[in-house]
Design a protein around this motif. Structure first.
Motif, PDB file in Angstrom:
ATOM      1  N   ASN A   6      -6.886  10.695   5.838  1.00 37.21           N
ATOM      2  CA  ASN A   6      -7.049  11.497   4.622  1.00 37.21           C
ATOM      3  C   ASN A   6      -6.034  11.132   3.551  1.00 37.21           C
ATOM      4  OD1 ASN A   6      -9.218  12.907   5.635  1.00 37.21           O
ATOM      5  ND2 ASN A   6      -7.940  14.490   6.546  1.00 37.21           N
ATOM      6  N   ASN A   7      -5.156  10.183   3.860  1.00 41.53           N
ATOM      7  CA  ASN A   7      -4.135   9.752   2.914  1.00 41.53           C
ATOM      8  C   ASN A   7      -4.643   8.509   2.186  1.00 41.53           C
ATOM      9  OD1 ASN A   7      -1.880   8.734   1.600  1.00 41.53           O
ATOM     10  ND2 ASN A   7      -0.473   9.360   3.236  1.00 41.53           N
ATOM     11  N   ASP A   8      -5.319   8.731   1.038  1.00 43.71           N
ATOM     12  CA  ASP A   8      -5.912   7.620   0.285  1.00 43.71           C
ATOM     13  C   ASP A   8      -4.892   6.564  -0.106  1.00 43.71           C
ATOM     14  OD1 ASP A   8      -8.459   8.563   0.439  1.00 43.71           O
ATOM     15  OD2 ASP A   8      -8.762   8.762  -1.720  1.00 43.71           O
ATOM     16  N   CYS A  14      -2.665  -0.175   2.906  1.00 42.03           N
ATOM     17  CA  CYS A  14      -2.795  -0.917   4.168  1.00 42.03           C
ATOM     18  C   CYS A  14      -4.018  -1.827   4.201  1.00 42.03           C
ATOM     19  CB  CYS A  14      -2.852   0.062   5.344  1.00 42.03           C
ATOM     20  SG  CYS A  14      -1.286   0.896   5.627  1.00 42.03           S
ATOM     21  N   PHE A  15      -5.003  -1.514   3.389  1.00 41.47           N
ATOM     22  CA  PHE A  15      -6.261  -2.273   3.382  1.00 41.47           C
ATOM     23  C   PHE A  15      -6.060  -3.783   3.221  1.00 41.47           C
ATOM     24  CE2 PHE A  15     -10.007  -3.940   1.121  1.00 41.47           C
ATOM     25  CZ  PHE A  15     -10.971  -3.703   2.077  1.00 41.47           C
ATOM     26  N   PRO A  16      -5.245  -4.242   2.271  1.00 37.60           N
ATOM     27  CA  PRO A  16      -5.131  -5.689   2.075  1.00 37.60           C
ATOM     28  C   PRO A  16      -4.533  -6.436   3.271  1.00 37.60           C
ATOM     29  CG  PRO A  16      -3.659  -4.522   0.585  1.00 37.60           C
ATOM     30  CD  PRO A  16      -4.495  -3.496   1.270  1.00 37.60           C
ATOM     31  N   THR A  17      -3.865  -5.734   4.158  1.00 35.14           N
ATOM     32  CA  THR A  17      -3.292  -6.422   5.329  1.00 35.14           C
ATOM     33  C   THR A  17      -4.376  -6.926   6.275  1.00 35.14           C
ATOM     34  OG1 THR A  17      -3.054  -4.401   6.621  1.00 35.14           O
ATOM     35  CG2 THR A  17      -1.178  -5.039   5.237  1.00 35.14           C
ATOM     36  N   ALA A  23     -11.046 -12.868   0.274  1.00 31.90           N
ATOM     37  CA  ALA A  23     -11.093 -11.419   0.088  1.00 31.90           C
ATOM     38  C   ALA A  23      -9.759 -10.898  -0.448  1.00 31.90           C
ATOM     39  CB  ALA A  23     -11.438 -10.729   1.402  1.00 31.90           C
ATOM     40  N   LEU A  24      -8.668 -11.490   0.006  1.00 30.06           N
ATOM     41  CA  LEU A  24      -7.353 -11.083  -0.486  1.00 30.06           C
ATOM     42  C   LEU A  24      -7.213 -11.438  -1.965  1.00 30.06           C
ATOM     43  CD1 LEU A  24      -4.677  -9.798   0.255  1.00 30.06           C
ATOM     44  CD2 LEU A  24      -3.850 -12.052   0.962  1.00 30.06           C
ATOM     45  N   ASN A  25      -7.711 -12.594  -2.352  1.00 29.86           N
ATOM     46  CA  ASN A  25      -7.685 -12.975  -3.778  1.00 29.86           C
ATOM     47  C   ASN A  25      -8.521 -12.011  -4.601  1.00 29.86           C
ATOM     48  OD1 ASN A  25      -6.001 -15.138  -3.371  1.00 29.86           O
ATOM     49  ND2 ASN A  25      -7.675 -16.607  -3.152  1.00 29.86           N
ATOM     50  N   TRP A  26      -9.693 -11.631  -4.072  1.00 32.68           N
ATOM     51  CA  TRP A  26     -10.527 -10.658  -4.767  1.00 32.68           C
ATOM     52  C   TRP A  26      -9.748  -9.359  -4.962  1.00 32.68           C
ATOM     53  CZ3 TRP A  26     -11.909  -5.913  -2.652  1.00 32.68           C
ATOM     54  CH2 TRP A  26     -12.777  -5.144  -3.432  1.00 32.68           C
ATOM     55  N   PHE A  27      -9.071  -8.897  -3.897  1.00 31.69           N
ATOM     56  CA  PHE A  27      -8.311  -7.652  -3.951  1.00 31.69           C
ATOM     57  C   PHE A  27      -7.192  -7.745  -4.993  1.00 31.69           C
ATOM     58  CE2 PHE A  27      -4.786  -4.945  -2.618  1.00 31.69           C
ATOM     59  CZ  PHE A  27      -5.418  -3.723  -2.523  1.00 31.69           C
ATOM     60  N   ALA A  36     -10.046   4.540  -7.680  1.00 35.89           N
ATOM     61  CA  ALA A  36      -9.736   5.970  -7.740  1.00 35.89           C
ATOM     62  C   ALA A  36      -9.432   6.555  -6.365  1.00 35.89           C
ATOM     63  CB  ALA A  36     -10.891   6.726  -8.376  1.00 35.89           C
ATOM     64  N   SER A  37      -9.990   5.943  -5.307  1.00 34.66           N
ATOM     65  CA  SER A  37      -9.817   6.478  -3.958  1.00 34.66           C
ATOM     66  C   SER A  37     -10.074   5.364  -2.949  1.00 34.66           C
ATOM     67  CB  SER A  37     -10.783   7.641  -3.702  1.00 34.66           C
ATOM     68  OG  SER A  37     -12.114   7.145  -3.697  1.00 34.66           O
ATOM     69  N   PHE A  38      -9.770   5.635  -1.696  1.00 31.94           N
ATOM     70  CA  PHE A  38     -10.048   4.647  -0.651  1.00 31.94           C
ATOM     71  C   PHE A  38     -11.552   4.435  -0.530  1.00 31.94           C
ATOM     72  CE2 PHE A  38     -10.694   3.406   3.843  1.00 31.94           C
ATOM     73  CZ  PHE A  38     -10.075   2.167   3.764  1.00 31.94           C
ATOM     74  N   GLN A  39     -12.338   5.498  -0.671  1.00 27.46           N
ATOM     75  CA  GLN A  39     -13.796   5.354  -0.627  1.00 27.46           C
ATOM     76  C   GLN A  39     -14.276   4.455  -1.758  1.00 27.46           C
ATOM     77  OE1 GLN A  39     -15.958   6.492   1.830  1.00 27.46           O
ATOM     78  NE2 GLN A  39     -17.276   5.060   0.755  1.00 27.46           N
TER      79      GLN A  39
END
Length: 155
Positions: A6-8, A14-17, A23-27, A36-39
């Motif tokens: 629940n901690n966006d 942590c997502f880019p790890t 995909a990392l370049n895209w990020f 705006a959020s993790f979703q």
């Protein structure tokens, strides 16, 4: 991380790890403040890479394949076996699931479009089955309690 879903802010950091080069370049190229959020991040990632999903094939895909004149036999066999494995995965699901069940009907009526879809679809049926089992247990407990109360009243 499972405890902090629940901690966006944490999830987004942590997502880019979990990403590799493209995909990392895209990020890294996402505009600052565009998430705006993790979703929201998940939705953007999926829309960016949805085209990479392997589409499911049906048996007719095998019959329409051709070994091209300039194609090495090994390359053709690799291509053929890839398609064959995709066909087998989807067809096998239909064959092994009990006929007449809602899940089997779902697979027959709405043929899966991707390799992952049968498993994704199955998750919903698993949740439904679990909920029905839970409700059945609750009803059984209620009926047992009612029978006990009736016996006590009769005594």
């Amino acid at each position: 991380m499972a405890l902090n879903t629940n901690n966006d802010h944490l999830m987004c950091n942590c997502f880019p790890t979990s990403l590799a080069r493209p995909a990392l370049n895209w990020f890294k190229n996402l505009a600052q403040g565009s998430i705006a959020s993790f979703q929201d991040l998940c939705d953007k990632f999926i829309s960016q890479y949805y085209g990479n999903k392997r589409l499911a094939k049906d048996v007719s895909s095998l019959f329409t394949m051709r070994h091209h004149e300039d194609e090495r036999l090994q390359a053709f066999l690799t291509r053929f076996n890839l398609i064959k494995s995709m066909v087998i995965e989807c067809q096998a699901f239909k064959l092994v699931i009990n006929r007449g069940t809602p899940f089997h009907t779902s697979l027959v009526v709405n043929t899966p479009k991707t390799i992952d879809e049968p498993n994704e679809r199955a998750d919903g049926f698993v949740r439904l089955e679990e909920e029905e089992a839970t409700n059945s247990r609750k009803m059984s407990i209620i009926l047992t309690e009612e029978k006990s109360k009736t016996k006590i009243r009769q005594k």
